[in-house]
Design a protein around this motif. Structure first.
Motif, PDB file in Angstrom:
ATOM      1  N   ASP A 185       0.854  -1.177   0.000  1.00 34.75           N
ATOM      2  CA  ASP A 185       0.000   0.000   0.000  1.00 34.75           C
ATOM      3  C   ASP A 185       0.901   1.242   0.000  1.00 34.75           C
ATOM      4  OD1 ASP A 185      -2.272   1.513   0.003  1.00 34.75           O
ATOM      5  OD2 ASP A 185      -3.105   0.675   1.844  1.00 34.75           O
ATOM      6  N   MET A 186       0.282   2.410  -0.158  1.00 34.84           N
ATOM      7  CA  MET A 186       1.074   3.629  -0.307  1.00 34.84           C
ATOM      8  C   MET A 186       0.528   4.740   0.563  1.00 34.84           C
ATOM      9  SD  MET A 186       1.990   5.516  -3.897  1.00 34.84           S
ATOM     10  CE  MET A 186       3.105   4.266  -4.557  1.00 34.84           C
ATOM     11  N   LEU A 187       1.451   5.533   1.104  1.00 37.29           N
ATOM     12  CA  LEU A 187       1.091   6.714   1.886  1.00 37.29           C
ATOM     13  C   LEU A 187       1.810   7.911   1.282  1.00 37.29           C
ATOM     14  CD1 LEU A 187      -0.145   7.853   4.668  1.00 37.29           C
ATOM     15  CD2 LEU A 187       2.183   7.573   5.558  1.00 37.29           C
ATOM     16  N   ILE A 188       1.063   8.977   1.004  1.00 38.44           N
ATOM     17  CA  ILE A 188       1.692  10.198   0.475  1.00 38.44           C
ATOM     18  C   ILE A 188       2.176  11.043   1.656  1.00 38.44           C
ATOM     19  CG2 ILE A 188       1.348  12.301  -0.894  1.00 38.44           C
ATOM     20  CD1 ILE A 188       1.099   9.869  -2.618  1.00 38.44           C
ATOM     21  N   THR A 189       3.393  11.564   1.544  1.00 40.79           N
ATOM     22  CA  THR A 189       3.996  12.332   2.637  1.00 40.79           C
ATOM     23  C   THR A 189       4.479  13.692   2.144  1.00 40.79           C
ATOM     24  OG1 THR A 189       6.168  11.382   2.154  1.00 40.79           O
ATOM     25  CG2 THR A 189       4.803  10.230   3.769  1.00 40.79           C
ATOM     26  N   ASN A 190       4.818  14.576   3.087  1.00 44.65           N
ATOM     27  CA  ASN A 190       5.423  15.854   2.720  1.00 44.65           C
ATOM     28  C   ASN A 190       6.892  15.632   2.362  1.00 44.65           C
ATOM     29  OD1 ASN A 190       2.976  16.849   3.541  1.00 44.65           O
ATOM     30  ND2 ASN A 190       3.759  18.015   5.271  1.00 44.65           N
ATOM     31  N   GLY A 191       7.126  15.019   1.237  1.00 49.35           N
ATOM     32  CA  GLY A 191       8.485  14.759   0.783  1.00 49.35           C
ATOM     33  C   GLY A 191       9.118  13.555   1.468  1.00 49.35           C
ATOM     34  N   PHE A 192      10.354  13.232   1.045  1.00 49.80           N
ATOM     35  CA  PHE A 192      11.104  12.114   1.616  1.00 49.80           C
ATOM     36  C   PHE A 192      11.247  12.247   3.125  1.00 49.80           C
ATOM     37  CE2 PHE A 192      15.266  11.180   3.440  1.00 49.80           C
ATOM     38  CZ  PHE A 192      15.257   9.802   3.380  1.00 49.80           C
ATOM     39  N   THR A 193      11.604  13.446   3.573  1.00 48.55           N
ATOM     40  CA  THR A 193      11.947  13.649   4.978  1.00 48.55           C
ATOM     41  C   THR A 193      10.812  13.245   5.901  1.00 48.55           C
ATOM     42  OG1 THR A 193      13.402  15.437   4.315  1.00 48.55           O
ATOM     43  CG2 THR A 193      12.846  15.322   6.643  1.00 48.55           C
ATOM     44  N   GLU A 194       9.597  13.684   5.603  1.00 49.57           N
ATOM     45  CA  GLU A 194       8.491  13.292   6.469  1.00 49.57           C
ATOM     46  C   GLU A 194       8.280  11.786   6.434  1.00 49.57           C
ATOM     47  OE1 GLU A 194       4.040  14.784   7.638  1.00 49.57           O
ATOM     48  OE2 GLU A 194       4.261  13.736   5.755  1.00 49.57           O
ATOM     49  N   GLY A 195       8.390  11.205   5.236  1.00 49.58           N
ATOM     50  CA  GLY A 195       8.206   9.757   5.115  1.00 49.58           C
ATOM     51  C   GLY A 195       9.189   8.998   6.002  1.00 49.58           C
ATOM     52  N   PHE A 196      10.459   9.373   5.927  1.00 43.88           N
ATOM     53  CA  PHE A 196      11.500   8.706   6.703  1.00 43.88           C
ATOM     54  C   PHE A 196      11.241   8.878   8.200  1.00 43.88           C
ATOM     55  CE2 PHE A 196      16.190   8.540   7.954  1.00 43.88           C
ATOM     56  CZ  PHE A 196      16.265   7.174   7.840  1.00 43.88           C
ATOM     57  N   ASP A 197      10.898  10.107   8.580  1.00 39.33           N
ATOM     58  CA  ASP A 197      10.654  10.387   9.990  1.00 39.33           C
ATOM     59  C   ASP A 197       9.443   9.616  10.515  1.00 39.33           C
ATOM     60  OD1 ASP A 197      11.587  11.872  12.270  1.00 39.33           O
ATOM     61  OD2 ASP A 197       9.743  13.040  12.142  1.00 39.33           O
ATOM     62  N   LEU A 198       8.406   9.495   9.692  1.00 39.86           N
ATOM     63  CA  LEU A 198       7.218   8.736  10.103  1.00 39.86           C
ATOM     64  C   LEU A 198       7.582   7.278  10.368  1.00 39.86           C
ATOM     65  CD1 LEU A 198       4.399   9.999   7.671  1.00 39.86           C
ATOM     66  CD2 LEU A 198       4.543  10.382  10.139  1.00 39.86           C
ATOM     67  N   VAL A 199       8.334   6.690   9.438  1.00 39.51           N
ATOM     68  CA  VAL A 199       8.698   5.281   9.589  1.00 39.51           C
ATOM     69  C   VAL A 199       9.536   5.084  10.848  1.00 39.51           C
ATOM     70  CG1 VAL A 199       9.960   3.349   8.568  1.00 39.51           C
ATOM     71  CG2 VAL A 199       8.566   4.830   7.108  1.00 39.51           C
ATOM     72  N   LEU A 200      10.572   5.919  11.022  1.00 39.67           N
ATOM     73  CA  LEU A 200      11.446   5.780  12.188  1.00 39.67           C
ATOM     74  C   LEU A 200      10.684   5.985  13.492  1.00 39.67           C
ATOM     75  CD1 LEU A 200      14.657   7.699  11.063  1.00 39.67           C
ATOM     76  CD2 LEU A 200      14.338   5.223  11.178  1.00 39.67           C
ATOM     77  N   SER A 201       9.734   6.931  13.474  1.00 34.50           N
ATOM     78  CA  SER A 201       9.037   7.248  14.725  1.00 34.50           C
ATOM     79  C   SER A 201       8.019   6.169  15.094  1.00 34.50           C
ATOM     80  CB  SER A 201       8.334   8.596  14.615  1.00 34.50           C
ATOM     81  OG  SER A 201       7.158   8.478  13.846  1.00 34.50           O
ATOM     82  N   ALA A 202       7.663   5.326  14.137  1.00 38.90           N
ATOM     83  CA  ALA A 202       6.667   4.277  14.416  1.00 38.90           C
ATOM     84  C   ALA A 202       7.315   2.947  14.785  1.00 38.90           C
ATOM     85  CB  ALA A 202       5.756   4.089  13.201  1.00 38.90           C
ATOM     86  N   LEU A 203       8.583   2.777  14.409  1.00 38.91           N
ATOM     87  CA  LEU A 203       9.260   1.494  14.613  1.00 38.91           C
ATOM     88  C   LEU A 203       9.629   1.247  16.072  1.00 38.91           C
ATOM     89  CD1 LEU A 203      11.917   0.903  11.806  1.00 38.91           C
ATOM     90  CD2 LEU A 203       9.918  -0.491  12.366  1.00 38.91           C
ATOM     91  N   GLY A 204       9.340   0.058  16.538  1.00 34.25           N
ATOM     92  CA  GLY A 204       9.777  -0.328  17.864  1.00 34.25           C
ATOM     93  C   GLY A 204      11.296  -0.425  17.925  1.00 34.25           C
TER      94      GLY A 204
END
Lengths: 484, 484
Positions: A185-204
């Motif tokens: 599936d896909m999530l649209i983000t405010n550029g690469f930076t937000e995408g990366f930060d979202l993933v890192l902030s959700a990971l245990g």
């Protein structure tokens, strides 16, 4: 009173009169209960039409700053000017109230540690696209087309996951890079930076450790640190990450995830070979470490075969999280990126995204969609590749001619990476060059382990041809002097 | 082969041919090394012009999916189709890898717990603006005006703090609300939500506690919880927060900050009286608790005097952080909000913002700026206030006529808040109403302490006049039945 009123262009006169009167009321020059001049009188004093004054008074009344007494005129509201009877004010020491993460964000903010360049300086620091390549007319047309189809929809709330037509387009786009889209599936983000930060902030953080290339993208280093990860960087070879060293790192410790930039790696500009990609993915599967793939500038290939991203190499597996963006290729001002990953991960990221910023600008997304649909990316890339390829070859040639390097890399993209002999300091080189009107990015900020003092990155996308040659010649001369 | 090719409108034909061929290559129908049909042949097979085929083959070559042998034709690249020799794939249990914050974000995501409404349902759940009020032509003009002035600049990187002309405009805008701007600075954010989240994520948690009104904005509750704060909610009275209870809460414990919505409070719709604002600010100064002020819908005042925000009441002090946005008033799709606060705080927030998303969409910011400069907000507000005021009065009248409430509040804005007798369940009421084609927001989600089961919020901005009456009548009838 009324003598310091000045009109500016491009803003309705009556609003300027209203703003001016508000200003007088707020600073107490017009007091609560005081009668305002007649519209005729103020029209003469301010030298604007009486209609503008009438509208201004109506606006003041609408905004609650004035009231009208029938047959008598307009008066300043009592509440409007008396609220200056302020509550006791006190002073907060905000720095002292910041947490360690906010302080670290400031400390790692290279924009706040940046070098100030004099006007006329030749700057190799940027890897943003060259504005003169932008095809504004097609962007305008894309906007107008989308607005006439569904302007009302675009301006109201959108969805946290993103603008559906864009998602559908990008899904197909990724499928054409060879990705097996089943279960993704896909999530649209405010550029690469937000995408990366979202993933890192959700990971245990079972282990609190992340693996990456060394050197790597400094924004990525910043975000990994801000999210509390310990970083293990693995040396880069000429065709990508050192697999032997990677294997040793994996044997020694456990990691929560890995971050890789397989194409036009920032800062080295290296494209990882297909064989190495296979080897890398085998190791990650063996040690069960999920991969965050940065699809940085994949589109800026100047020659050679199509190289599939890691997420394509993972086939039907769900262990790769792909972060895409056209920012560096197209328009950085349009803050649109995407996360392509397992649908369960996207399900959680969607909620984190919604909690953080509701959704990405629908206008940005819809303009990008319409622009892509119309086939303008292809045309733009054709022009951009030709232009950047010429600059790339020129930069490469100049580096070979002028620089006393021991290592030089960059297979395309918008920058080259230069390594000088051990013990050489590119910070010192930068000081010397700045005096001579040339700046670049000292490479140490890209290293995960405090090394890289002998490296630098040359971004050429926004430097004129003549300046590329002149600038690199100056760097070369200064470097030889420092080398003695 | 070549039989399932279908053209769509609005996309260049040659790109559709190229995409189609890529698809065949990726799924292995065309193999690496295989010769592609001649352009003439494929033109006949696909029923498109030969020029389109020629361009498609050139595009395939550019993208590295094909190569040309002079005088012989085009061939599929070896690399393009062989990479399906994928690495061993493995499966990640992503849910198991999510941290507690991501899981909580999903749990508190009311969009994922939302009620599905049948088509034709009368929905009072939204407090988004009515799309039919949008003045699209002025938005289009604002875009074109800005693009012709500085299109290249708008599409390249902007600044984390925001688009300078918009910041300057909003500074003046806030000054006209009576704010002492000395020592203050502004950060543009992706709407209110990002601004609030940035502030919360940067604040140190000496006590780990935040004060707020009870009930309050459910997105705010979510973000305070996601940022790890314990929430103390203080009862609302008809003219705002209960000052006596607030004082007791401050005496009992220490707080890192407080969050208040002084105007058109969500969900109660209450505007805090000027006297109460003074009293509130005195208490906060006495107990040294900084205030985060949500300037929610301040612009939607239908009558009465201008009421200054808390940050104006704080005078020269720096203890109030003001969060502003025109989303609910103008266009929610334009993701633009602002944080106005002490310049030292903004200095840190700027770095946190840069780390998270680089900057807010410059296009959104520049369109909003040009729209505001042109005085369109004033004109729009005039129309919107007239429209919403009529709906507000109608909703109020219908509530009084049909609902067996014990409390009803809402001084303006886009919603009313209804309280039923103790022990009544608006969740049960919602179940009953949904069957009859009417939905609303059950009020419990707005409460910080698990109460509010007897309350509901009615958003009227997007409901037609006839439906407002019909819907509230249905709710009233169902409520009386449940009451027995």
């Amino acid at each position: 009173m009324f003598k310091d009123f000045k009109l500016i262009a491009g803003r309705p006169v009556y609003i300027q009169v209203k703003d001016y009167l508000k200003h007088l009321i707020l600073k107490g020059a017009l007091q609560g209960g005081q009668k305002l001049p007649s519209t005729r009188e103020l029209s003469t004093l301010l030298k604007v039409s009486r209609n503008s004054i009438i509208s201004a008074y109506a606006g003041l009344t609408d905004d609650g700053f004035a009231y009208t007494v029938q047959g008598q005129g307009s008066y300043v509201s009592l509440a409007a000017s008396t609220e200056s009877a302020a509550a006791p004010s006190w002073t907060v020491d905000w720095k002292e109230r910041m947490n360690s993460r906010a302080l670290l964000a400031e400390e790692l903010d290279i924009m706040k540690r940046g070098i100030r360049a004099e006007k006329g300086t030749i700057s190799f620091t940027s890897i943003a696209p060259d504005e003169s390549l932008f095809d504004l007319d097609n962007v305008k047309r894309a906007f107008l087309d989308r607005m006439s189809v569904e302007g009302n929809v675009l301006l109201n709330y959108g969805y946290a996951k993103g603008y559906k037509p864009l998602i559908d387009y990008l899904r197909q786009y990724m499928e054409h890079k060879g990705v097996d889209m089943r279960g993704k599936d896909m999530l649209i983000t405010n550029g690469f930076t937000e995408g990366f930060d979202l993933v890192l902030s959700a990971l245990g953080q079972k282990h609190g450790r992340v693996l990456c290339e060394n050197p790597t993208h400094h924004t990525a280093i910043k975000n990994m640190r801000l999210n509390g990860f310990d970083i293990t960087g693995v040396t880069m070879e000429r065709d990508g990450i050192h697999l032997g060293e990677l294997k040793r790192a994996l044997e020694e410790r456990e990691y929560d995830c890995a971050y890789f930039v397989p194409s036009y790696h920032n800062p080295t500009g290296i494209v990882m070979s297909p064989e190495k990609r296979q080897g890398l993915m085998k190791l990650m599967a063996e040690y069960r470490v999920p991969v965050i793939e940065d699809g940085f500038n994949e589109e800026l290939r100047y020659s050679g075969s199509h190289v599939a991203p890691l997420i394509a190499a993972a086939g039907g597996g769900n262990s790769v999280v792909y972060l895409g963006s056209f920012s560096k290729v197209l328009f950085p001002g349009l803050r649109v990126g995407w996360v392509l990953a397992d649908q369960e991960l996207i399900y959680y990221l969607e909620s984190v995204k919604r909690a953080r910023s509701i959704h990405t600008s629908t206008l940005d997304q819809s303009i990008l969609y319409q622009y892509l649909l119309g086939g303008h990316l292809e045309k733009y890339l054709k022009r951009a590749r030709t232009e950047y390829k010429r600059k790339y070859e020129l930069t490469l040639e100049c580096c070979k001619e002028y620089l006393p390097y021991v290592g030089l890399s960059g297979d395309g993209g918008l920058h080259l990476f230069v390594t000088f002999p051990e013990g050489f300091s590119t910070r010192e080189l930068l000081d010397a060059c700045r005096e001579r009107g040339v700046i670049f990015t000292a490479g140490d900020i890209f290293f995960t382990n405090g090394t890289g003092q002998n490296t630098l990155r040359l971004g050429f996308s926004r430097v004129a041809d003549g300046d590329i040659r002149r600038g690199i010649e100056i760097i070369g001369r200064a470097a030889r002097q420092l080398l003695g």
